[in-house]
Write a protein that holds these residues in place. Sequence first.
Motif, mmCIF file in Angstrom:
data_model
loop_
_atom_site.group_PDB
_atom_site.id
_atom_site.type_symbol
_atom_site.label_atom_id
_atom_site.label_comp_id
_atom_site.label_asym_id
_atom_site.label_seq_id
_atom_site.Cartn_x
_atom_site.Cartn_y
_atom_site.Cartn_z
ATOM 1 N N GLY A 97 57.121 -3.927 21.070
ATOM 2 C CA GLY A 97 57.288 -3.098 19.883
ATOM 3 C C GLY A 97 56.065 -2.975 19.008
ATOM 4 N N LEU A 98 55.025 -3.765 19.256
ATOM 5 C CA LEU A 98 53.798 -3.656 18.465
ATOM 6 C C LEU A 98 53.122 -2.319 18.748
ATOM 7 C CD1 LEU A 98 51.689 -4.914 16.554
ATOM 8 C CD2 LEU A 98 50.540 -5.801 18.603
ATOM 9 N N ARG A 99 52.804 -1.617 17.691
ATOM 10 C CA ARG A 99 52.199 -0.293 17.824
ATOM 11 C C ARG A 99 50.856 -0.266 17.115
ATOM 12 N NH1 ARG A 99 54.306 4.909 18.627
ATOM 13 N NH2 ARG A 99 52.945 6.563 17.861
ATOM 14 N N ALA A 100 49.892 0.426 17.708
ATOM 15 C CA ALA A 100 48.587 0.634 17.095
ATOM 16 C C ALA A 100 48.245 2.118 17.178
ATOM 17 C CB ALA A 100 47.515 -0.205 17.782
ATOM 18 N N ASP A 101 47.829 2.683 16.046
ATOM 19 C CA ASP A 101 47.398 4.080 15.990
ATOM 20 C C ASP A 101 45.912 4.095 15.685
ATOM 21 O OD1 ASP A 101 50.029 5.169 16.360
ATOM 22 O OD2 ASP A 101 50.456 4.652 14.277
ATOM 23 N N LEU A 102 45.139 4.738 16.566
ATOM 24 C CA LEU A 102 43.688 4.754 16.435
ATOM 25 C C LEU A 102 43.188 6.189 16.318
ATOM 26 C CD1 LEU A 102 44.556 2.464 18.821
ATOM 27 C CD2 LEU A 102 42.165 1.880 18.503
ATOM 28 N N THR A 103 42.212 6.401 15.461
ATOM 29 C CA THR A 103 41.576 7.713 15.324
ATOM 30 C C THR A 103 40.067 7.518 15.304
ATOM 31 O OG1 THR A 103 41.710 7.606 12.898
ATOM 32 C CG2 THR A 103 43.508 8.726 14.053
ATOM 33 N N ALA A 104 39.352 8.522 15.832
ATOM 34 C CA ALA A 104 37.892 8.456 15.887
ATOM 35 C C ALA A 104 37.324 9.867 16.039
ATOM 36 C CB ALA A 104 37.429 7.576 17.042
ATOM 37 N N PRO A 105 36.095 10.087 15.597
ATOM 38 C CA PRO A 105 35.477 11.402 15.768
ATOM 39 C C PRO A 105 35.150 11.730 17.222
ATOM 40 C CG PRO A 105 34.338 10.119 14.062
ATOM 41 C CD PRO A 105 35.251 9.194 14.791
ATOM 42 N N GLU A 106 34.888 10.688 18.037
ATOM 43 C CA GLU A 106 34.480 10.905 19.418
ATOM 44 C C GLU A 106 35.198 9.917 20.321
ATOM 45 O OE1 GLU A 106 30.289 10.345 19.520
ATOM 46 O OE2 GLU A 106 29.880 11.832 17.966
ATOM 47 N N GLY A 107 35.205 10.233 21.606
ATOM 48 C CA GLY A 107 35.818 9.322 22.564
ATOM 49 C C GLY A 107 35.749 9.875 23.965
ATOM 50 N N GLY A 108 36.307 9.095 24.891
ATOM 51 C CA GLY A 108 36.305 9.529 26.279
ATOM 52 C C GLY A 108 37.086 8.561 27.146
ATOM 53 N N LEU A 109 37.294 8.954 28.400
ATOM 54 C CA LEU A 109 38.037 8.160 29.377
ATOM 55 C C LEU A 109 37.182 8.012 30.618
ATOM 56 C CD1 LEU A 109 40.727 6.845 30.317
ATOM 57 C CD2 LEU A 109 41.446 9.117 31.091
#
Length: 202
Positions: A97-109
């Motif tokens: 049930g632990l949730r993390a919300d992440l935001t960033a200007p840039e990213g990739g996979l």
Amino acid sequence: MSRTRIVRWLRVLLPLVALAMLSTMFLFSRGSDVESRIPYAEVDAQAAARDNRIVAPEYSGVTGDGAQLTLRAAQVTPGGSGGAAGDVALDWLRPDGLRADLTAPEGGLLDGLVRLEGGVRMTTSSGWQLDTPQIDARTDTSVLQADRGVEAQAPFGRITAGRMRLAPAATDADAGAAAGDSAGDGAAVLNFSDGVRLIYQP
């Protein structure tokens, strides 16, 4: 004038009057503004085709230990190293049930990692807020890691450290200040290391 003659005249006059009214409606009607009300996306189609961009992509997956990942971006430009995404958001949910919300200007996979950079903010359902230049999220197991410094606002104060790792307790062997986010074997542990400083605010 007899009633019969009146009926005959009306049979001729009424269609003529109706025809005149219709002609007047067509002559003085305004142009349709339907086209002006149709919403159009303000997208430079030529630029999108030239730059080979993907607009609003979304990636979803489940790690081997059951954590759900959903990665969204405003746009992605494919490249040889996996491409670059802009305005990235990552939703990370563990089975406990632990949730993390992440935001960033840039990213990739790339190569089993979701990398967010350019100034990342992470907020957890247990009341933590973290800011760091870069965070890596693994796609094979529920691990989030920051190695370039982190500032965290905890429910009990502020923490600064060189590294941060959020991982199941059974696999997290790093030393440092740790805070369990839920009880039980394999529960998520938020671990800080490399010059940890805590300002306690009761």
